[in-house]
Motif scaffolding. Structure first.
Motif, mmCIF file in Angstrom:
data_model
loop_
_atom_site.group_PDB
_atom_site.id
_atom_site.type_symbol
_atom_site.label_atom_id
_atom_site.label_comp_id
_atom_site.label_asym_id
_atom_site.label_seq_id
_atom_site.Cartn_x
_atom_site.Cartn_y
_atom_site.Cartn_z
ATOM 1 N N ILE A 138 -1.443 -67.156 114.887
ATOM 2 C CA ILE A 138 -1.684 -65.839 114.293
ATOM 3 C C ILE A 138 -0.410 -65.011 114.351
ATOM 4 C CG2 ILE A 138 -3.038 -63.708 114.427
ATOM 5 C CD1 ILE A 138 -5.224 -65.345 115.841
ATOM 6 N N LEU A 139 -0.023 -64.430 113.230
ATOM 7 C CA LEU A 139 1.114 -63.518 113.154
ATOM 8 C C LEU A 139 0.606 -62.177 112.631
ATOM 9 C CD1 LEU A 139 2.171 -66.563 112.118
ATOM 10 C CD2 LEU A 139 4.352 -65.364 112.187
ATOM 11 N N LYS A 140 0.738 -61.133 113.440
ATOM 12 C CA LYS A 140 0.235 -59.818 113.062
ATOM 13 C C LYS A 140 1.339 -58.783 113.174
ATOM 14 C CE LYS A 140 -3.668 -56.706 113.818
ATOM 15 N NZ LYS A 140 -4.926 -56.483 114.565
ATOM 16 N N ASP A 141 1.614 -58.087 112.045
ATOM 17 C CA ASP A 141 2.689 -57.094 112.058
ATOM 18 C C ASP A 141 2.130 -55.684 111.828
ATOM 19 O OD1 ASP A 141 2.436 -56.429 109.298
ATOM 20 O OD2 ASP A 141 3.708 -58.110 108.724
ATOM 21 N N ASN A 142 3.026 -54.700 111.857
ATOM 22 C CA ASN A 142 2.627 -53.306 111.630
ATOM 23 C C ASN A 142 3.321 -52.727 110.398
ATOM 24 O OD1 ASN A 142 5.219 -53.181 112.643
ATOM 25 N ND2 ASN A 142 4.836 -51.407 113.969
ATOM 26 N N GLY A 143 3.510 -53.584 109.394
ATOM 27 C CA GLY A 143 4.181 -53.152 108.161
ATOM 28 C C GLY A 143 3.289 -52.341 107.255
ATOM 29 N N ILE A 144 3.660 -52.261 105.963
ATOM 30 C CA ILE A 144 2.936 -51.396 105.023
ATOM 31 C C ILE A 144 1.602 -51.993 104.592
ATOM 32 C CG2 ILE A 144 5.039 -50.354 104.123
ATOM 33 C CD1 ILE A 144 4.840 -52.195 101.709
ATOM 34 N N GLY A 145 1.365 -53.283 104.857
ATOM 35 C CA GLY A 145 0.094 -53.898 104.506
ATOM 36 C C GLY A 145 -0.026 -54.290 103.048
ATOM 37 N N ILE A 146 -1.172 -54.884 102.733
ATOM 38 C CA ILE A 146 -1.453 -55.346 101.368
ATOM 39 C C ILE A 146 -2.819 -54.797 100.960
ATOM 40 C CG2 ILE A 146 -1.815 -57.364 99.882
ATOM 41 C CD1 ILE A 146 -0.209 -58.987 101.963
ATOM 42 N N PRO A 147 -2.942 -54.176 99.790
ATOM 43 C CA PRO A 147 -4.258 -53.688 99.335
ATOM 44 C C PRO A 147 -5.283 -54.824 99.293
ATOM 45 C CG PRO A 147 -2.505 -52.854 97.921
ATOM 46 C CD PRO A 147 -1.877 -53.877 98.819
ATOM 47 N N LYS A 148 -6.512 -54.541 99.698
ATOM 48 C CA LYS A 148 -7.545 -55.576 99.761
ATOM 49 C C LYS A 148 -7.757 -56.273 98.428
ATOM 50 C CE LYS A 148 -10.399 -54.121 103.664
ATOM 51 N NZ LYS A 148 -11.756 -53.683 104.102
ATOM 52 N N GLU A 149 -7.698 -55.499 97.338
ATOM 53 C CA GLU A 149 -7.958 -56.086 96.024
ATOM 54 C C GLU A 149 -6.868 -57.057 95.587
ATOM 55 O OE1 GLU A 149 -5.929 -52.062 95.234
ATOM 56 O OE2 GLU A 149 -7.414 -52.902 96.642
ATOM 57 N N SER A 184 -5.716 -57.750 105.646
ATOM 58 C CA SER A 184 -5.028 -56.461 105.626
ATOM 59 C C SER A 184 -5.943 -55.427 104.993
ATOM 60 C CB SER A 184 -3.725 -56.543 104.835
ATOM 61 O OG SER A 184 -3.086 -55.284 104.798
ATOM 62 N N ASP A 185 -5.881 -54.184 105.503
ATOM 63 C CA ASP A 185 -6.654 -53.107 104.880
ATOM 64 C C ASP A 185 -5.780 -52.233 103.992
ATOM 65 O OD1 ASP A 185 -5.147 -51.700 106.663
ATOM 66 O OD2 ASP A 185 -6.816 -51.006 107.899
ATOM 67 N N GLY A 186 -4.508 -52.640 103.837
ATOM 68 C CA GLY A 186 -3.602 -51.919 102.952
ATOM 69 C C GLY A 186 -2.788 -50.835 103.619
ATOM 70 N N GLY A 206 -0.570 -52.921 108.366
ATOM 71 C CA GLY A 206 0.038 -54.231 108.564
ATOM 72 C C GLY A 206 -0.755 -55.385 107.987
ATOM 73 N N VAL A 207 -0.242 -56.589 108.266
ATOM 74 C CA VAL A 207 -0.829 -57.822 107.752
ATOM 75 C C VAL A 207 -1.055 -58.787 108.907
ATOM 76 C CG1 VAL A 207 -0.476 -59.810 106.239
ATOM 77 C CG2 VAL A 207 0.285 -57.540 105.511
ATOM 78 N N GLU A 208 -2.188 -59.474 108.880
ATOM 79 C CA GLU A 208 -2.476 -60.507 109.866
ATOM 80 C C GLU A 208 -2.581 -61.846 109.142
ATOM 81 O OE1 GLU A 208 -5.622 -61.021 113.477
ATOM 82 O OE2 GLU A 208 -6.501 -60.912 111.459
ATOM 83 N N ALA A 209 -1.706 -62.788 109.516
ATOM 84 C CA ALA A 209 -1.749 -64.134 108.939
ATOM 85 C C ALA A 209 -2.378 -65.071 109.965
ATOM 86 C CB ALA A 209 -0.348 -64.599 108.573
ATOM 87 N N ILE A 210 -3.448 -65.766 109.555
ATOM 88 C CA ILE A 210 -4.125 -66.715 110.438
ATOM 89 C C ILE A 210 -3.940 -68.122 109.868
ATOM 90 C CG2 ILE A 210 -6.302 -67.406 111.490
ATOM 91 C CD1 ILE A 210 -7.271 -64.520 111.101
ATOM 92 N N ILE A 211 -3.265 -68.962 110.636
ATOM 93 C CA ILE A 211 -3.014 -70.344 110.207
ATOM 94 C C ILE A 211 -3.780 -71.287 111.135
ATOM 95 C CG2 ILE A 211 -1.263 -72.110 109.780
ATOM 96 C CD1 ILE A 211 0.786 -69.815 109.561
ATOM 97 N N GLU A 212 -4.492 -72.234 110.541
ATOM 98 C CA GLU A 212 -5.257 -73.214 111.315
ATOM 99 C C GLU A 212 -4.792 -74.615 110.946
ATOM 100 O OE1 GLU A 212 -9.519 -70.870 111.854
ATOM 101 O OE2 GLU A 212 -9.196 -72.102 110.060
ATOM 102 N N PHE A 213 -4.394 -75.368 111.946
ATOM 103 C CA PHE A 213 -4.006 -76.770 111.754
ATOM 104 C C PHE A 213 -5.115 -77.641 112.358
ATOM 105 C CE2 PHE A 213 0.091 -74.506 112.028
ATOM 106 C CZ PHE A 213 0.686 -74.948 110.851
ATOM 107 N N PHE A 214 -5.731 -78.444 111.527
ATOM 108 C CA PHE A 214 -6.855 -79.276 111.981
ATOM 109 C C PHE A 214 -6.334 -80.645 112.403
ATOM 110 C CE2 PHE A 214 -8.575 -76.104 109.176
ATOM 111 C CZ PHE A 214 -9.708 -75.675 109.846
#
Length: 356
Positions: A284-295, A340-342, A345-353
Motif C-alpha cells: 500500500i502506498l498512501k500520499d497526501n497529494g492533491i488526489g483524484i476526483p472519484k469520477e 481517492s476522494d479528490g 491524497g491517493v491510496e494505491a493498493i497492490i496485491e500479488f497473489f
C-alpha cells in the motif's frame, strides 16, 4: 378430426397389428411392441370372427379404424382402435389419443415459448455485444485522437525549446553550462517519452520465462534510498518473507512510477505499507497529494488518459505511467486499485497473489 400426430400413430397401430398376426401373443410380446413403437398405453384383443356378439352388419365393415369414448380413471378419453382381420380372427389394437393430443399441444406451446425466449435473449445479447464493440471502437478512436494530440504537444514542446536555445546560442556565439543542462533535460524528457511508448508497444509480448525469485522488501528499501531525499517516506513493513516470482527491473519501474506521481502531484509525504494476507502480498502506498476526483478513477489506468489538465498544468506527461504500472502488476499475477476522494491524497493498493 385426427391430428397429424395421430395420423402417425395410426401407422404404428397398423404395423403392430401386422406383427401380432405373425407372432404368438403373450405379455412379453406386448411389452416388446409397446417399447419398440413408443405407444403408451397399448391395448390388444384377438377376437374370433365367428363371435356371436359381432353382428352380420359389422362383419362386412369390421376392418379399419374407429374411435370410441371410454371412461378411465383420468376421466373421459378417446380411444383409437384399429381392427385387422387375418385367418378368421380380428386383431384389435388400440391406444388413448385424447391425452396424447393434450400433451402434444402443451409440448408445442412450451417449445414455441422457449424458442421465442431464446430468440429474444440471443437478440438482446447480440445487440449488447454490437453496442459494446461500437462503443469500444469509438472510445479507442477518441483515445487515439487524444494520444496523437498529446504526443505531438509533448514532443513539440521540448523540441521548440531546444530549437530556440540553439538559435540564441548561435546568434550570440555563446554556449554556456546552463544552456547545455537545459538541452540535456529536454533530451532526457524526450527519451523518457520514447521509452514509455516502446514499453507499451511490446507489453503484450512480455512473458514470465525469465522470472526469478525476488524479494519485494529489498525493492522497497532500494526505492526508499532513492526517493527519501525528495519526499518524506514512512515505512511500515511487517516481519515476514516477501519473495515472489518476477522481474525486479519491471517492479522497480512500476513502484517508482507511483512514487513519482505522488511527488508530481504535490505530496509531501508517503506511507508505504508491506504485509501478508492469506494467499497474497499486499503493498500500500498512501500520499497526501492533491488526489483524484472519484469520477475519474474508473479511467485512471486507461492508456493516454490524464485527469483534468487544469489541475496539473505544470506537470509533464500524457497519461502512460499508470497504464504501464497496471501492465507490470498484471504480469506479476497481481492487481492494483486506486482510492481517492479528490482532496486528501491517493491510496494505491497492490496485491500479488501466490501462484499455485
Amino acid at each position: 378430426m385426427i391430428s397429424s400426430f395421430n395420423m402417425h400413430l395410426k401407422d404404428k397401430l397398423v404395423i403392430i397389428a401386422t406383427e401380432i398376426s405373425n407372432e404368438k401373443l403373450n405379455k412379453n410380446t406386448l411389452l416388446k411392441l409397446q417399447h419398440k413403437y413408443k405407444v403408451y398405453p397399448l391395448f390388444i384383443r384377438i377376437i374370433d370372427k365367428k363371435n356371436p356378439f359381432i353382428t352380420q352388419k359389422n362383419k362386412k365393415n369390421i376392418e379399419g379404424f374407429i374411435t370410441k369414448k371410454i371412461d378411465m380413471s383420468t376421466g373421459k378419453e378417446t380411444l383409437l382402435i384399429y381392427n385387422y382381420v387375418k385367418n378368421g380372427k380380428i386383431i384389435q389394437v388400440s391406444t388413448v389419443i385424447s391425452g396424447n393430443d393434450d400433451k402434444i399441444q402443451i409440448v408445442k406451446t412450451i417449445s414455441l415459448a422457449v424458442s421465442l425466449f431464446i430468440y429474444l435473449i440471443v437478440l438482446l445479447i447480440g445487440y449488447k455485444f454490437i453496442d459494446k464493440v461500437a462503443n469500444n471502437i469509438d472510445a479507442s478512436f477518441r483515445r487515439l485522437k487524444i494520444f496523437n494530440s498529446n504526443v505531438s504537444h509533448e514532443l513539440k514542446t521540448p523540441l521548440t525549446i531546444m530549437k530556440g536555445e540553439i538559435e540564441v546560442a548561435l546568434m550570440s556565439n555563446e554556449c554556456n553550462e546552463d544552456l547545455l543542462k537545459s538541452l540535456l533535460n529536454e533530451i532526457n524528457y524526450i527519451n523518457e517519452i520514447t521509452d514509455k511508448l516502446l514499453f507499451l508497444t511490446k507489453k503484450d509480448s512480455l512473458n514470465k520465462q525469465n522470472f526469478e525469485e525476488i524479494d519485494l522488501e529489498d525493492i522497497i528499501l532500494e526505492l526508499f534510498e532513492k526517493y527519501s531525499k525528495k519526499i518524506s517516506i514512512n515505512l511500515d513493513i511487517e516481519d515476514e518473507e516477501y519473495t515472489l516470482k518476477g522481474d525486479k527491473t519491471l517492479l522497480m519501474i512500476a513502484i517508482s512510477n507511483l512514487i513519482e506521481n505522488s511527488i508530481k502531484y504535490g505530496a509531501s509525504k508517503i506511507d508505504i505499507i508491506l504485509k501478508k494476507e492469506k494467499n497474497k502480498i499486499v503493498l500500500i502506498l498512501k500520499d497526501n497529494g492533491i488526489g483524484i476526483p472519484k469520477e475519474k478513477l474508473p479511467f485512471i489506468f486507461d492508456e493516454f488518459y490524464r485527469v483534468d489538465e487544469s489541475r496539473n498544468k505544470k506537470v509533464k506527461g500524457f497519461g502512460l505511467g499508470l497504464s504501464i504500472v497496471k501492465s507490470i502488476i498484471t504480469l506479476h499475477n497481481g492487481k492494483i486499485k486506486l482510492n481517492s476522494d479528490g482532496n486528501s491524497g491517493v491510496e494505491a493498493i497492490i496485491e500479488f497473489f501466490y501462484q499455485k
